[in-house]
Design a protein around this motif. Sequence first.
Motif, short mmCIF file in Angstrom:
data_model
loop_
_atom_site.label_atom_id
_atom_site.label_comp_id
_atom_site.label_asym_id
_atom_site.label_seq_id
_atom_site.Cartn_x
_atom_site.Cartn_y
_atom_site.Cartn_z
N GLN A 36 12.71 32.22 51.84
CA GLN A 36 11.26 32.39 51.98
C GLN A 36 10.52 31.18 51.43
OE1 GLN A 36 10.41 35.21 53.74
NE2 GLN A 36 12.65 35.37 53.73
N ASN A 37 11.21 30.42 50.59
CA ASN A 37 10.64 29.20 50.02
C ASN A 37 10.84 28.06 51.02
OD1 ASN A 37 10.38 26.72 48.47
ND2 ASN A 37 10.45 28.01 46.64
N SER A 38 9.87 27.18 51.12
CA SER A 38 9.95 26.11 52.12
C SER A 38 10.78 24.92 51.65
CB SER A 38 8.54 25.61 52.46
OG SER A 38 7.88 25.10 51.31
N ARG A 39 11.31 24.99 50.42
CA ARG A 39 12.04 23.83 49.89
C ARG A 39 13.21 23.43 50.78
NH1 ARG A 39 16.19 23.71 44.77
NH2 ARG A 39 16.88 21.55 45.09
N TRP A 40 14.00 24.40 51.21
CA TRP A 40 15.20 24.07 51.97
C TRP A 40 14.87 23.39 53.30
CZ3 TRP A 40 16.45 26.03 56.79
CH2 TRP A 40 15.66 27.09 57.25
N ILE A 61 15.36 33.13 61.00
CA ILE A 61 14.45 33.98 60.24
C ILE A 61 13.34 34.46 61.17
CG2 ILE A 61 12.97 34.12 58.21
CD1 ILE A 61 14.48 31.62 57.16
N THR A 62 13.12 35.76 61.20
CA THR A 62 12.09 36.34 62.06
C THR A 62 11.11 37.17 61.22
OG1 THR A 62 13.60 38.19 62.49
CG2 THR A 62 13.55 36.42 64.11
N LEU A 64 17.95 43.34 60.65
CA LEU A 64 17.54 42.49 59.54
C LEU A 64 16.57 41.39 59.99
CD1 LEU A 64 21.12 41.93 58.05
CD2 LEU A 64 19.43 43.61 57.28
N LYS A 65 15.89 40.81 59.00
CA LYS A 65 14.98 39.69 59.26
C LYS A 65 15.69 38.35 59.18
CE LYS A 65 10.73 41.89 57.59
NZ LYS A 65 9.60 41.79 56.63
N VAL A 66 16.80 38.29 58.45
CA VAL A 66 17.52 37.02 58.28
C VAL A 66 18.95 37.16 58.81
CG1 VAL A 66 18.40 35.33 56.64
CG2 VAL A 66 16.14 36.34 56.29
N TRP A 67 19.27 36.31 59.75
CA TRP A 67 20.63 36.22 60.29
C TRP A 67 21.09 34.78 60.21
CZ3 TRP A 67 23.70 40.19 61.99
CH2 TRP A 67 23.07 41.44 62.16
N TRP A 68 22.40 34.59 60.31
CA TRP A 68 22.98 33.24 60.31
C TRP A 68 23.74 33.04 61.61
CZ3 TRP A 68 22.14 29.66 56.42
CH2 TRP A 68 21.43 30.15 55.32
#
Length: 214
Positions: free
Chosen positions: A126-130, A144-145, A162-166
């Motif tokens: 959720q952080n924009s650092r990455w 991420i959706t 889920l909201k996060v998948w890889w």
Amino acid sequence: MLSLFSLTSRFFRPPPWTSTAHSLLSLGRVAHSTNQDSKLDQESLLALKQQDPLAYRRWRYHNDKEFREADLKRRRKPAIREQQKVQTRKHDKTPAKQQYLREYNARKWREDLSGRRSISLFKFLQNSRWSREGWTWKLHEPVITPDRVDRHCTACQRDRFLKVWWATKAEPITYVCNPCFANDFDIVVPEGQHKWLPGIFSSPHLPSPPSAKK
């Protein structure tokens, strides 16, 4: 002649349990159980459906795979999903639900390492650092959706919402769910050198549980 005490004790004696009451009590216990081995015959199921429709649906959900899959598919339709989100937001604002969520989340964070890792990775994304620093992973990339998406996880072999998948880079149509990805240390560590790595990327045993209050 009967004594006054005898008459009084007979008058106030509670009525015995009937077989019907026993049956309904047993049905309720079985229906509210999540035990996959719970068994009910057709007659008992019909009685349960008439007496307690919610308990009947709960029993079917936990014991009937086809019913469960159909119910999940129905809930994930966009229109139904929006209705559920509105209802959930209203329900989550109640003091009782907020208290339950606080206690549940605190217990989950304290006792479950896999849960801590999954939550930590979710929060990190959720952080924009990455994205700002151009972080990448060797075999996967995050998808991420804003709302949950129904996909199949190739790691745990489960259909999840889920909201996060890889996404797998070699096969972009295949995915690993965020909980599985977070708990596979061989693939979760990002590529390259970084000045500071969150604990989840530096050890499979982090983050640690909160220390007990003295």
